[in-house]
Write an enzyme that holds these catalytic residues in place. Structure first.
Site, short mmCIF file in Angstrom:
data_model
loop_
_atom_site.label_atom_id
_atom_site.label_comp_id
_atom_site.label_asym_id
_atom_site.label_seq_id
_atom_site.Cartn_x
_atom_site.Cartn_y
_atom_site.Cartn_z
N HIS A 24 -11.04 7.95 -2.72
CA HIS A 24 -11.58 7.35 -2.24
C HIS A 24 -12.85 8.85 -2.54
O HIS A 24 -12.40 9.85 -2.37
CB HIS A 24 -11.32 6.57 -0.56
CG HIS A 24 -10.64 5.33 -1.09
ND1 HIS A 24 -10.58 4.63 -1.43
CD2 HIS A 24 -9.29 5.55 -0.65
CE1 HIS A 24 -9.61 3.08 -1.85
NE2 HIS A 24 -8.84 4.16 -0.83
N GLU A 44 2.09 0.51 1.02
CA GLU A 44 0.85 0.14 0.76
C GLU A 44 0.76 -1.02 0.52
O GLU A 44 -0.60 -1.56 0.90
CB GLU A 44 0.03 0.92 0.94
CG GLU A 44 -0.21 1.92 -0.36
CD GLU A 44 -1.34 2.65 -0.47
OE1 GLU A 44 -2.46 2.27 0.67
OE2 GLU A 44 -1.68 3.07 -1.92
N ALA A 48 -3.26 -0.42 6.60
CA ALA A 48 -4.53 -1.24 6.16
C ALA A 48 -4.75 -1.96 4.67
O ALA A 48 -4.48 -2.96 5.00
CB ALA A 48 -6.03 -0.32 5.78
N ASP A 49 -3.70 -1.25 3.69
CA ASP A 49 -3.71 -2.12 2.52
C ASP A 49 -2.33 -3.24 2.69
O ASP A 49 -2.47 -4.05 1.57
CB ASP A 49 -3.75 -1.26 1.76
CG ASP A 49 -5.00 -0.48 1.16
OD1 ASP A 49 -6.19 -0.72 0.84
OD2 ASP A 49 -5.09 1.01 0.96
#
Length: 268
Positions: A54, A157, A182-183
């Site tokens: 990212h 993930e 989160a993923d």
């Protein structure tokens, strides 16, 4: 030319902590500022992960962080933008001590990615004359030791990866696994939640099953309290947050204490 390579010493120090079931604390790096890595090393952190998946960081930024870590016991890992050969080999060529690979789903994917990390006969990484080999001056030493020195850490993930966890953990090249709550939550339908329904239990199950195989597990903490909890749960690698996230958190805490309304929130 008779000195041992610094990356080998660094990774040996981190491996020793993981083997002793000690928690190694790290920092997620999202800024190109090499001063962040200098500070992390001066504070005695064990590792950083420079995030290329990212954001906007490139190979020049990685090289700056690797250079800033010299003379410290800091392991510099990189999260590449994909599982492909090019970003992994280039990150290693500019001096990264290992990779944290995102979004693997099966043991076969992990085996394929490991081919990009290691030289033959374990993999198919090509030999270049870049910074990792001191521009060719230390090529023989680096190439002979890289397959033992480099750290290979796939991320668990997604629900699919969790379903295939035993197969993934059976890959002998794995040094540790890193969790992405989160993923994982998003893959289970809870988009935008850090630990959606059932994910806290999944995290602890992955930790337990990895430890049964002698494999460490890592995770990001979002507060001091959470870092302590993750340490006590037995996580071998705990990120204290990200460079910019920690700055946001501290500034938000101070401005709030000073009576200024804000909507500060940072996941990392």
């Amino acid at each position: 030319m008779n000195e041992p390579r610094r990356s080998r010493q660094v990774n040996e120090a981190l491996r020793a902590k993981l083997a002793a079931n000690e928690t190694a604390y790290g920092l997620w790096v999202t800024s190109e500022a090499s001063a962040v890595t200098e500070i992390a090393g001066a504070l005695g952190l064990d590792w950083i992960c420079v995030d290329m998946e990212h954001g906007y960081l490139d190979y020049r930024a990685i090289q700056g962080h690797v250079t800033a870590a010299r003379g410290t016991d800091l392991t510099v890992l990189v999260r590449p933008p994909s599982q492909e050969l090019e970003p992994i080999k280039r990150a290693l060529d500019v001096g990264a001590h290992g990779v944290i690979v995102p979004l693997v789903n099966t043991g076969d994917e992990v085996r394929a990615v490991s081919q990009h990390v290691y030289y033959p006969p374990l993999g198919r990484r090509g030999i270049g004359g870049e910074r990792s080999v001191t521009w060719g001056l230390d090529l023989t030493r680096y190439v002979r030791g890289a397959n033992q020195d480099l750290l290979f850490v796939p991320m668990i993930e997604t629900q699919t990866a969790y379903d295939n966890l035993d197969d993934i953990l059976s890959v002998s090249e794995i040094d540790a696994v890193f969790l992405g709550p989160a993923d994982m939550s998003a893959s289970r339908g809870a988009v935008g939640e850090w630990e959606g329904p059932g994910v806290a239990e999944i995290n602890l199950d992955i930790l337990a099953r990895a430890r049964e195989r002698g494999i460490s597990a890592g995770i990001v903490a979002r507060s001091t309290y959470e870092a302590i909890a993750r340490r006590d749960q037995g996580f071998g690698m705990v990120s204290l947050g990200s460079d910019l996230g920690l700055m946001i958190r501290q500034i938000g805490s101070m401005t709030s204490a000073l009576g200024r309304d804000n909507l500060v929130h940072s996941w990392f």
